[in-house]
Write an enzyme that holds these catalytic residues in place. Structure first.
Site, PDB file in Angstrom:
ATOM      1  N   SER A  49       0.781  -1.238   0.000  1.00  0.00           N
ATOM      2  CA  SER A  49       0.000   0.000   0.000  1.00  0.00           C
ATOM      3  C   SER A  49       0.812   1.287   0.000  1.00  0.00           C
ATOM      4  CB  SER A  49      -0.943   0.004   1.213  1.00  0.00           C
ATOM      5  OG  SER A  49      -0.200  -0.208   2.388  1.00  0.00           O
ATOM      6  N   TYR A  52       8.009   0.998  -1.031  1.00  0.00           N
ATOM      7  CA  TYR A  52       8.556   0.078  -2.028  1.00  0.00           C
ATOM      8  C   TYR A  52       7.555  -0.974  -2.502  1.00  0.00           C
ATOM      9  CZ  TYR A  52      13.289   1.807  -2.286  1.00  0.00           C
ATOM     10  OH  TYR A  52      14.391   2.583  -2.566  1.00  0.00           O
ATOM     11  N   ASP A 110      -3.847  -8.086   9.062  1.00  0.00           N
ATOM     12  CA  ASP A 110      -2.510  -8.358   9.594  1.00  0.00           C
ATOM     13  C   ASP A 110      -1.838  -9.510   8.838  1.00  0.00           C
ATOM     14  OD1 ASP A 110      -0.255  -8.742  11.052  1.00  0.00           O
ATOM     15  OD2 ASP A 110      -1.273  -9.335  12.908  1.00  0.00           O
ATOM     16  N   ALA A 139       7.003  -3.367   6.529  1.00  0.00           N
ATOM     17  CA  ALA A 139       7.783  -2.612   7.517  1.00  0.00           C
ATOM     18  C   ALA A 139       6.818  -2.364   8.664  1.00  0.00           C
ATOM     19  CB  ALA A 139       8.281  -1.302   6.929  1.00  0.00           C
ATOM     20  N   TYR A 224      18.373  -2.818   3.343  1.00  0.00           N
ATOM     21  CA  TYR A 224      19.112  -1.567   3.184  1.00  0.00           C
ATOM     22  C   TYR A 224      20.478  -1.714   3.831  1.00  0.00           C
ATOM     23  CZ  TYR A 224      20.342   3.346   3.279  1.00  0.00           C
ATOM     24  OH  TYR A 224      20.994   4.534   3.088  1.00  0.00           O
ATOM     25  N   TYR A 234      21.765   1.390  11.922  1.00  0.00           N
ATOM     26  CA  TYR A 234      21.069   0.560  10.934  1.00  0.00           C
ATOM     27  C   TYR A 234      21.773  -0.801  10.747  1.00  0.00           C
ATOM     28  CZ  TYR A 234      17.687  -0.660   7.477  1.00  0.00           C
ATOM     29  OH  TYR A 234      16.664  -1.313   6.836  1.00  0.00           O
ATOM     30  N   LYS A 243      17.764  -7.845   9.237  1.00  0.00           N
ATOM     31  CA  LYS A 243      17.999  -7.943   7.786  1.00  0.00           C
ATOM     32  C   LYS A 243      18.934  -9.116   7.454  1.00  0.00           C
ATOM     33  CE  LYS A 243      15.367  -4.561   6.426  1.00  0.00           C
ATOM     34  NZ  LYS A 243      14.088  -4.876   5.760  1.00  0.00           N
TER      35      LYS A 243
HETATM   36  P1  NAD Z   1       6.377   1.515   4.203  1.00  0.00           P
HETATM   37  O1  NAD Z   1       6.133   1.910   5.608  1.00  0.00           O
HETATM   38  O2  NAD Z   1       6.161   2.543   3.135  1.00  0.00           O
HETATM   39  O3  NAD Z   1       5.462   0.242   3.788  1.00  0.00           O
HETATM   40  C1  NAD Z   1       5.179  -0.786   4.688  1.00  0.00           C
HETATM   41  C2  NAD Z   1       4.056  -1.667   4.142  1.00  0.00           C
HETATM   42  O4  NAD Z   1       3.854  -2.729   5.075  1.00  0.00           O
HETATM   43  C3  NAD Z   1       2.693  -0.956   3.987  1.00  0.00           C
HETATM   44  O5  NAD Z   1       2.040  -1.461   2.834  1.00  0.00           O
HETATM   45  C4  NAD Z   1       1.926  -1.421   5.242  1.00  0.00           C
HETATM   46  O6  NAD Z   1       0.509  -1.438   5.100  1.00  0.00           O
HETATM   47  C5  NAD Z   1       2.468  -2.828   5.352  1.00  0.00           C
HETATM   48  N1  NAD Z   1       2.304  -3.414   6.692  1.00  0.00           N
HETATM   49  C6  NAD Z   1       2.887  -3.035   7.855  1.00  0.00           C
HETATM   50  N2  NAD Z   1       2.488  -3.862   8.850  1.00  0.00           N
HETATM   51  C7  NAD Z   1       1.640  -4.772   8.291  1.00  0.00           C
HETATM   52  C8  NAD Z   1       0.918  -5.882   8.791  1.00  0.00           C
HETATM   53  N3  NAD Z   1       0.985  -6.252  10.064  1.00  0.00           N
HETATM   54  N4  NAD Z   1       0.123  -6.571   7.917  1.00  0.00           N
HETATM   55  C9  NAD Z   1       0.035  -6.216   6.610  1.00  0.00           C
HETATM   56  N5  NAD Z   1       0.730  -5.194   6.085  1.00  0.00           N
HETATM   57  C10 NAD Z   1       1.511  -4.471   6.919  1.00  0.00           C
HETATM   58  O7  NAD Z   1       7.846   0.939   4.174  1.00  0.00           O
HETATM   59  P2  NAD Z   1       9.020   0.851   3.082  1.00  0.00           P
HETATM   60  O8  NAD Z   1      10.046   1.870   3.427  1.00  0.00           O
HETATM   61  O9  NAD Z   1       8.491   0.768   1.702  1.00  0.00           O
HETATM   62  O10 NAD Z   1       9.659  -0.548   3.498  1.00  0.00           O
HETATM   63  C11 NAD Z   1       9.406  -1.758   2.816  1.00  0.00           C
HETATM   64  C12 NAD Z   1      10.682  -2.588   2.824  1.00  0.00           C
HETATM   65  O11 NAD Z   1      11.702  -1.880   2.112  1.00  0.00           O
HETATM   66  C13 NAD Z   1      11.242  -2.849   4.240  1.00  0.00           C
HETATM   67  O12 NAD Z   1      11.775  -4.153   4.287  1.00  0.00           O
HETATM   68  C14 NAD Z   1      12.368  -1.823   4.342  1.00  0.00           C
HETATM   69  O13 NAD Z   1      13.366  -2.197   5.260  1.00  0.00           O
HETATM   70  C15 NAD Z   1      12.875  -1.839   2.900  1.00  0.00           C
HETATM   71  N6  NAD Z   1      13.721  -0.694   2.510  1.00  0.00           N
HETATM   72  C16 NAD Z   1      13.309   0.591   2.715  1.00  0.00           C
HETATM   73  C17 NAD Z   1      14.175   1.639   2.345  1.00  0.00           C
HETATM   74  C18 NAD Z   1      13.777   3.083   2.553  1.00  0.00           C
HETATM   75  O14 NAD Z   1      14.628   3.967   2.399  1.00  0.00           O
HETATM   76  N7  NAD Z   1      12.523   3.360   2.844  1.00  0.00           N
HETATM   77  C19 NAD Z   1      15.412   1.371   1.745  1.00  0.00           C
HETATM   78  C20 NAD Z   1      15.769   0.044   1.515  1.00  0.00           C
HETATM   79  C21 NAD Z   1      14.919  -0.986   1.909  1.00  0.00           C
END
Ligand code: NAD
Length: 392
Positions: A49, A52, A110, A139, A224, A234, A243
């Site tokens: 939603s 990433y 969830d 996340a 990351y 981190y 990670k």
């Molecule tokens: P985000 O907060 O934008 O997205 C998190 C998603 O997880 C959302 O769709 C949310 O609804 C869903 N979610 C959370 N808890 C949930 C649950 N209990 N049940 C169902 N859905 C649930 O986060 P993001 O930054 O896009 O992170 C996604 C991945 O990318 C993570 O593994 C993060 O470590 C990795 N990442 C992020 C970055 C960055 O800079 N943001 C960089 C590299 C890697």
């Protein structure tokens, strides 16, 4: 109602439905412009939603005509209050996908629970038969283990000793200093329970056992690494241990199932998850300035288009020495990192806007919640109670 941003620290408690739609449509256009054949056809995105996961869903649907099933945990509008941004993003995504004749359904609940896994499997059985790509992009600050009922909390802490570095006070727009106390007690184990690979493995076991994982499927989870200046909080901190566990899980999934599972290390971008990490927003602000000047800046959608088109379904995965896909390659280029390191010690509140792209950071942050998008009339009365098109 007229919806305005209401920011509390690193979250905005309101979201704009039309602004979220405008942002999703921007990403759709980027994915469409990079359209390619030979990609995934039936995709499950867990965490679809925002951030990433949302961009991966858009890249798969509009770049590869894929049918997508999304799982997320979002808040619909209740008692006339705006829904969460991820809810509006998902409404907008489904609308755009249906307009394009693409299958798109979503499951809100969830993802760590057995019930949501079962509901997802039933939906795949009924509508898609099998999926050929599973994206794991959760996340979350907490997870309840479905077997024991115990709830674990993840923390962002250094390990061994406290860590002091420069950071950003986004309420005051000031450079500040933070000191984070080291992990104690069960912090490391609990963070691994939440953000490690166990739940990804449970998903893959459940999908395979139910016969809904296509032979030769692929799966990817995100990680990351970043620069040394963030390593204490981190990579070498509690989240870094989680990670590492995701990397362990990738190997275990590949060994156990007829499925190639990868960890993709992505670039630092502004998301709801990353804005909560101390030190990182200041690093991102400086990084964006350097990468924009170099012409290599990417947001979630450009990263995910490159991940699918060039790596996962391209000619060369270009794995690193421990088997990870690196789409953080441009962020980690030596000249980029050196330029960030040169600015880091001398940046002050007075030079924040000139020495970094903090303005770009703020813009990105507002965009996450559907604000500050071109072409959206923020003084207009908007309907906030929107249903997911697939539920109507
Ligand atoms: P985000 O907060 O934008 O997205 C998190 C998603 O997880 C959302 O769709 C949310 O609804 C869903 N979610 C959370 N808890 C949930 C649950 N209990 N049940 C169902 N859905 C649930 O986060 P993001 O930054 O896009 O992170 C996604 C991945 O990318 C993570 O593994 C993060 O470590 C990795 N990442 C992020 C970055 C960055 O800079 N943001 C960089 C590299 C890697």
């Amino acid at each position: 109602m007229i919806v305005k941003p209401r920011i509390r620290g690193f979250v905005c408690i309101t979201a704009h439905p039309k602004g979220c739609e405008a942002k999703v449509r921007q990403e759709v256009e980027i994915a469409k412009a990079a359209k390619k054949s030979g990609g995934p056809k039936k995709v499950l995105v867990i965490g679809s939603s925002t951030g990433y996961g949302l961009s991966t869903r858009i890249a798969a649907a509009f770049g590869h005509d894929a049918a997508t099933l999304g799982v997320f945990f979002e808040r619909p509008s209740i008692k006339g209050k705006p829904a969460s941004a991820g809810w509006y993003n998902s409404v907008a995504f489904e609308k755009a996908a249906h307009e394009a004749g693409l299958y798109a359904k979503s499951i809100n609940g969830d993802a760590f629970s057995d019930e949501i896994k079962a509901q997802t499997i039933e939906t795949i059985k009924a509508d898609l038969g099998q999926v050929d790509l599973v994206v794991y992009s959760l996340a979350s600050p907490r997870r309840t283990d479905p077997k024991t009922g115990e709830t674990y909390k993840s923390v962002l802490k250094p390990i061994g000793e406290s860590f002091t570095n420069r950071s950003l006070d986004t309420d005051k727009n000031e450079v500040c200093e933070v000191t984070i106390a080291p992990a104690e007690g069960d912090d490391v184990e609990h963070t691994i329970k939440v953000m490690g690979g166990e739940d990804w493995e449970l998903w893959m076991d459940a999908l395979d056992q139910a016969g809904v994982l296509a032979p030769g499927a692929k799966s990817v989870a995100y990680s990351y690494i970043g620069p040394e200046l963030t390593w204490p909080v981190y990579t070498n901190g509690t989240i870094g241990q989680a990670k590492k566990d995701v990397e362990r899980a990738a190997a275990a999934i590949t060994a156990k199932h007829d499925c190639a599972a990868y960890v993709a290390v992505n670039k630092a971008v502004v998301t709801q998850a990353s804005s909560a990490i101390p030190v990182v927003p200041l690093y991102i602000s400086i990084l964006f300035k350097i990468m924009k000047a170099k012409g290599t800046h990417e947001d979630c959608i450009e990263q995910m288009v490159r991940l699918l088109n060039d790596r996962l379904y391209g000619d060369d995965l270009e794995l690193d020495d421990v088997g990870r896909i690196r789409v953080d390659d441009w962020e980690m280029e030596a000249d980029v990192q050196q330029a960030v390191a040169d600015i880091w010690p001398s940046i002050t509140s007075e030079t924040l806007f000139s020495e970094s792209d903090y303005a770009g950071y703020q813009e990105n942050f507002l965009n996450l919640f559907g604000f500050s998008l071109p072409g959206v009339d923020y003084d207009e009365d908007v309907e906030v109670d929107l249903e997911l098109p697939s539920a109507q």
